[in-house]
Write an enzyme that holds these catalytic residues in place. Structure first.
Site, PDB file in Angstrom:
ATOM      1  N   GLU A  33      -3.309  -8.680   3.219  1.00 11.66           N
ATOM      2  CA  GLU A  33      -3.124  -9.207   4.575  1.00 11.66           C
ATOM      3  C   GLU A  33      -4.319  -8.945   5.478  1.00 11.66           C
ATOM      4  O   GLU A  33      -4.419  -9.513   6.573  1.00 11.66           O
ATOM      5  CB  GLU A  33      -1.865  -8.602   5.211  1.00 11.66           C
ATOM      6  CG  GLU A  33      -2.005  -7.192   5.781  1.00 11.66           C
ATOM      7  CD  GLU A  33      -2.002  -6.074   4.740  1.00 11.66           C
ATOM      8  OE1 GLU A  33      -2.041  -4.902   5.147  1.00 11.66           O
ATOM      9  OE2 GLU A  33      -1.954  -6.378   3.526  1.00 11.66           O
ATOM     10  N   LYS A  85     -11.914   8.431  -0.900  1.00 11.99           N
ATOM     11  CA  LYS A  85     -11.204   7.243  -0.438  1.00 11.99           C
ATOM     12  C   LYS A  85     -11.685   5.999  -1.179  1.00 11.99           C
ATOM     13  O   LYS A  85     -12.888   5.780  -1.359  1.00 11.99           O
ATOM     14  CB  LYS A  85     -11.405   7.054   1.064  1.00 11.99           C
ATOM     15  CG  LYS A  85     -10.623   5.864   1.630  1.00 11.99           C
ATOM     16  CD  LYS A  85     -10.778   5.763   3.132  1.00 11.99           C
ATOM     17  CE  LYS A  85      -9.960   4.586   3.678  1.00 11.99           C
ATOM     18  NZ  LYS A  85     -10.069   4.470   5.157  1.00 11.99           N
ATOM     19  N   HIS A 137      -4.470  -4.438   0.169  1.00 16.26           N
ATOM     20  CA  HIS A 137      -4.149  -4.942   1.510  1.00 16.26           C
ATOM     21  C   HIS A 137      -4.528  -6.420   1.593  1.00 16.26           C
ATOM     22  O   HIS A 137      -5.476  -6.787   2.306  1.00 16.26           O
ATOM     23  CB  HIS A 137      -4.893  -4.153   2.582  1.00 16.26           C
ATOM     24  CG  HIS A 137      -4.234  -2.874   2.974  1.00 16.26           C
ATOM     25  ND1 HIS A 137      -3.072  -2.832   3.718  1.00 16.26           N
ATOM     26  CD2 HIS A 137      -4.565  -1.586   2.710  1.00 16.26           C
ATOM     27  CE1 HIS A 137      -2.721  -1.577   3.922  1.00 16.26           C
ATOM     28  NE2 HIS A 137      -3.602  -0.792   3.305  1.00 16.26           N
ATOM     29  N   CYS A 189       0.825  -1.207   0.000  1.00 15.21           N
ATOM     30  CA  CYS A 189       0.000   0.000   0.000  1.00 15.21           C
ATOM     31  C   CYS A 189       0.865   1.265   0.000  1.00 15.21           C
ATOM     32  O   CYS A 189       1.602   1.487  -0.950  1.00 15.21           O
ATOM     33  CB  CYS A 189      -0.995  -0.030   1.159  1.00 15.21           C
ATOM     34  SG  CYS A 189      -2.405   1.106   0.886  1.00 15.21           S
TER      35      CYS A 189
END
Length: 309
Positions: free
Chosen positions: A237, A163, A235, A142
């Site tokens: 993870e 966002k 992301h 990221c």
């Protein structure tokens, strides 16, 4: 096979409760094998959560991995206890003479700042320069990926109109890459960011290659041609509930965020989200460790920086 982590790290109990094989330092000392040495630079404010997420992804491989934790000292961590940091984290000065098979540099909630305005930017630049000679393969995630592309290749980030938050469909552009070996034709990954790197800027650089993109979320995975640097803009993870926690946090702050896209069933925040990205995320980390670290790193770590792929 296990990941090897400090004996008393909080992630140990969580991972073991999920039936993940964790090997403590004490047990690992009795095995006659060289583990892969991996350094995790954790730039996230919720460090224990991020430690656990990353280590979960490192665990499903037949390799023994020794994980060390690194923090920046030029930034004061306000969301993690000083006791935890002192016990488990090291400073760059403490590791700078070491060599590592692999390194992960996480994201950070500083996207809206210019890179040079981030308080630990000089320290991070020093670390990224050091990786050229002391780390065999680096995965940036990221904001960490945006920072690395800017530092190493001069590729800038761009503000998004709002966002980007949600779980998005992706397609592989380079199916021959071992990094995405075994991926489905369409795979999913979470994104949570306010800025982006444009695909055209990566394609224009002959030292980089684009691996996977999303029609909605843009660039997801890129790498250097020499396979020493990897850039992941989503992301993978993240836990199942991470986007929900971020959404609820922003609501509490009065930010009035959009509901994360393609995340809650029927886009209803009262319903429990379902993970659709876990298997692809696990496969990406496993492929990276196998094909680009274990299969390529020199047995003698002192040779890192002198080895050509």
């Amino acid at each position: 096979m296990p990941i090897r982590i400090p004996d008393r790290l909080p992630a140990t109990d969580i991972l073991e409760s999920e039936n993940i094989f964790v090997m403590t330092e004490h047990r690992a000392l009795h095995q006659d094998i060289r583990p892969l040495k991996l350094l995790l630079l954790n730039l996230m404010p919720t460090k224990i959560v991020t430690e656990t997420q990353i280590m979960r992804k490192l665990s499903n491989t037949p390799l023994q991995i020794e994980v060390e934790l690194l923090q920046t000292v030029s930034h004061e961590a306000k969301n993690t206890s000083e006791t935890h940091l002192k016990e488990f984290y090291r400073s760059f000065d403490q590791v700078k003479n070491n060599h590592y098979d692999a390194m992960i540099i996480t994201g950070a909630p500083v996207e809206k700042l210019d890179f040079e305005d981030v308080d630990y930017w000089p320290e991070l630049c020093r670390i990224m320069e050091w990786t050229k000679t002391n780390v065999f393969s680096v995965m940036h995630i990221c904001w960490g990926a945006q920072a690395a592309l800017y530092y190493h290749y001069g590729i800038n980030k761009y503000d998004l109109p709002k966002k980007l938050s949600g779980v998005y469909a992706h397609r592989v552009l380079k199916a021959s890459s071992p990094l995405v070996r075994g991926f489905d034709d369409v795979f999913y990954a979470p994104h949570s960011r306010n800025t982006e790197v444009k695909a055209k800027d990566i394609v224009a650089n002959d030292r980089l290659e684009l691996i996977a993109v999303s029609d909605e979320a843009g660039v997801h995975i890129a790498k250097s041609v020499d396979s020493r640097q990897f850039f992941v803009f989503g992301h993978p993870e993240y836990d199942s509930e991470t986007l929900r926690l971020e959404y609820e946090r922003d609501l509490a702050k009065g930010i009035n965020p959009d509901i994360p896209a393609h995340y809650f069933p029927d886009d209803d925040p009262t319903k429990e989200p379902i993970s659709t990205w876990r298997s692809a995320a696990q496969l990406m980390f496993t492929n990276w460790l196998n094909y680009y670290v274990y299969q390529a790193t020199p047995y003698n770590l002192d040779e890192i920086g002198q080895t050509e792929i």
